[in-house]
Scaffold this active site. Structure first.
Site, PDB file in Angstrom:
ATOM      1  N   GLU A   1      -8.305   3.229   1.704  1.00  0.00           N
ATOM      2  CA  GLU A   1      -8.738   3.400   0.552  1.00  0.00           C
ATOM      3  C   GLU A   1     -10.025   3.794   0.454  1.00  0.00           C
ATOM      4  O   GLU A   1     -10.779   3.718   1.302  1.00  0.00           O
ATOM      5  CB  GLU A   1      -8.434   2.015  -0.173  1.00  0.00           C
ATOM      6  CG  GLU A   1      -7.153   1.497  -0.375  1.00  0.00           C
ATOM      7  CD  GLU A   1      -6.382   1.963  -1.488  1.00  0.00           C
ATOM      8  OE1 GLU A   1      -6.325   3.209  -1.728  1.00  0.00           O
ATOM      9  OE2 GLU A   1      -5.623   1.230  -2.174  1.00  0.00           O
TER      10      GLU A   1
ATOM     11  N   ASN B   1      -6.120   8.736  -5.745  1.00  0.00           N
ATOM     12  CA  ASN B   1      -7.729   8.227  -5.566  1.00  0.00           C
ATOM     13  C   ASN B   1      -8.232   9.001  -4.050  1.00  0.00           C
ATOM     14  O   ASN B   1      -9.276   8.421  -3.569  1.00  0.00           O
ATOM     15  CB  ASN B   1      -7.849   6.779  -5.517  1.00  0.00           C
ATOM     16  CG  ASN B   1      -7.174   5.899  -4.425  1.00  0.00           C
ATOM     17  OD1 ASN B   1      -6.469   6.723  -3.665  1.00  0.00           O
ATOM     18  ND2 ASN B   1      -6.903   4.696  -4.460  1.00  0.00           N
TER      19      ASN B   1
ATOM     20  N   ASP C   1       2.029   2.850   7.685  1.00  0.00           N
ATOM     21  CA  ASP C   1       1.620   1.510   7.001  1.00  0.00           C
ATOM     22  C   ASP C   1       2.670   0.601   6.611  1.00  0.00           C
ATOM     23  O   ASP C   1       4.022   1.215   6.600  1.00  0.00           O
ATOM     24  CB  ASP C   1       0.579   1.937   5.920  1.00  0.00           C
ATOM     25  CG  ASP C   1       1.286   2.892   4.986  1.00  0.00           C
ATOM     26  OD1 ASP C   1       2.417   3.468   5.170  1.00  0.00           O
ATOM     27  OD2 ASP C   1       0.219   3.606   3.969  1.00  0.00           O
TER      28      ASP C   1
ATOM     29  N   HIS D   1      -6.437   8.367  -0.904  1.00  0.00           N
ATOM     30  CA  HIS D   1      -6.243   7.753  -0.085  1.00  0.00           C
ATOM     31  C   HIS D   1      -5.234   8.291   0.992  1.00  0.00           C
ATOM     32  O   HIS D   1      -4.436   9.271   0.506  1.00  0.00           O
ATOM     33  CB  HIS D   1      -5.895   6.205  -0.147  1.00  0.00           C
ATOM     34  CG  HIS D   1      -4.486   6.115  -0.948  1.00  0.00           C
ATOM     35  ND1 HIS D   1      -4.124   4.989  -1.828  1.00  0.00           N
ATOM     36  CD2 HIS D   1      -3.268   6.559  -0.614  1.00  0.00           C
ATOM     37  CE1 HIS D   1      -2.828   5.108  -1.887  1.00  0.00           C
ATOM     38  NE2 HIS D   1      -2.353   6.158  -1.364  1.00  0.00           N
TER      39      HIS D   1
HETATM   40  C1  F6R Z   1       2.658   5.933   2.265  1.00  0.00           C
HETATM   41  C2  F6R Z   1       1.214   6.189   2.286  1.00  0.00           C
HETATM   42  C3  F6R Z   1       0.464   6.648   0.940  1.00  0.00           C
HETATM   43  C4  F6R Z   1       1.222   7.551   0.051  1.00  0.00           C
HETATM   44  C5  F6R Z   1       0.380   7.875  -1.210  1.00  0.00           C
HETATM   45  C6  F6R Z   1       1.232   8.756  -2.019  1.00  0.00           C
HETATM   46  O1  F6R Z   1       3.154   5.431   3.533  1.00  0.00           O
HETATM   47  O2  F6R Z   1       0.600   6.285   3.205  1.00  0.00           O
HETATM   48  O3  F6R Z   1      -0.541   7.197   1.317  1.00  0.00           O
HETATM   49  O4  F6R Z   1       1.380   8.734   0.885  1.00  0.00           O
HETATM   50  O5  F6R Z   1       0.207   6.749  -2.016  1.00  0.00           O
HETATM   51  O6  F6R Z   1       2.320   8.340  -2.445  1.00  0.00           O
HETATM   52  P1  F6R Z   1       3.253   8.878  -3.321  1.00  0.00           P
HETATM   53  O7  F6R Z   1       3.924  10.032  -2.427  1.00  0.00           O
HETATM   54  O8  F6R Z   1       4.289   7.901  -4.019  1.00  0.00           O
HETATM   55  O9  F6R Z   1       2.405   9.712  -4.457  1.00  0.00           O
END
Ligand code: F6R
Length: 250
Positions: free
Chosen positions: A143, A136, A67, A138
């Site tokens: 989302e 959440n 992403d 995702h």
């Molecule tokens: C990032 C991504 C997100 C993160 C998720 C967890 O490329 O795709 O899904 O993996 O938000 O983020 P952290 O590791 O910062 O808790």
């Protein structure tokens, strides 16, 4: 599904790096699906150490990131391209031309999503897709919502994600409201999925993803249907899963 329970963040990172390096050693020109966020930083650090030591090479590896924030240039210190360069690509022997991140600045974001989907398809999808997990539920920026989106798409970030990511920006107001994300189709098309999770604040999300119903309200729950799914978590992140009696290695 295989679940590795590790003592802490460092051990989780080492285990994840081990599994990724095994893939690169087995298939030097593999396609790695990569993630950003705080969770994979230790994994990238460990891979960097082993790569610099000459244990294996990324020279032929191709990478596709999950992403990118819409509206951030690659030079912005919170863009995911910048993250990948500074936390990983700049320190290893990869050919940067073989690393792909959606273009957050594309004039036509929908066309960029279609291009990215086609690119990942033309590479044959990821041999191994690394994922973090949102609180959440995702994955990528898919989302919680009413239905899964298969293709790469533009997504409105939820307030919970904006709040969670505000720590990286000067304020929550500076967090972009939209992102381009690989869809569930590309993620599920990866031959192996490796999800890493660390910390007590991920325990509910881990439990919901792997013990709860399969529903787009918890996007990661679809991973229960993947036939080569590996979860690596530290004790805190896996605590609710283990308390529910799910068998883990380690
Ligand atoms: C990032 C991504 C997100 C993160 C998720 C967890 O490329 O795709 O899904 O993996 O938000 O983020 P952290 O590791 O910062 O808790």
């Amino acid at each position: 599904m295989r679940i590795y329970q590790e003592a802490d963040y460092e051990a989780m990172s080492r285990r994840a790096a081990n599994l990724i390096s095994a893939e690169v050693i087995r298939r030097p020109d593999c396609v790695l699906g990569l993630a950003t966020g705080s969770t994979p930083i230790g994994t990238y650090k460990q891979l960097t150490v082993w790569n610099q030591r000459g244990d294996f090479s990324f020279k032929e590896v191709r990478t596709v990131n999950l992403d990118e924030y819409k509206g951030l240039p690659p030079t912005h210190d919170q863009s995911y391209r910048y993250f990948m360069q500074t936390n990983f690509f700049d320190h290893i022997d990869i050919d940067v031309a073989n690393t792909y991140v959606p273009d957050g600045l594309a004039a036509d974001p929908d066309a960029e999503c279609a291009r990215y989907d086609e690119l990942v398809r033309s590479l044959g999808y990821a041999d191994l897709q690394l994922l973090g997990l949102g609180r959440n539920g995702h994955i990528g920026f898919n989302e919680p919502c009413g239905s899964y989106v298969k293709e790469t798409h533009v997504v409105d970030l939820t307030q919970s994600t904006i709040d969670a990511n505000a720590r990286f920006f000067a304020s929550a107001d500076d967090v972009p409201r939209q992102a381009l994300t690989m869809g569930i189709g590309c993620i599920m098309a990866a031959r192996r999925v490796l999800l890493i999770a660390s910390g007590a604040d991920k325990a509910d999300a881990v439990y919901n993803a792997f013990c709860g119903p399969i529903t787009p309200a918890c996007p990661a729950s679809i991973l229960q249907l993947h036939n080569d799914m590996v979860l690596v978590g530290d004790k805190a992140a896996l605590s609710k899963l283990v308390a529910a009696g799910v068998a883990v290695c380690g």
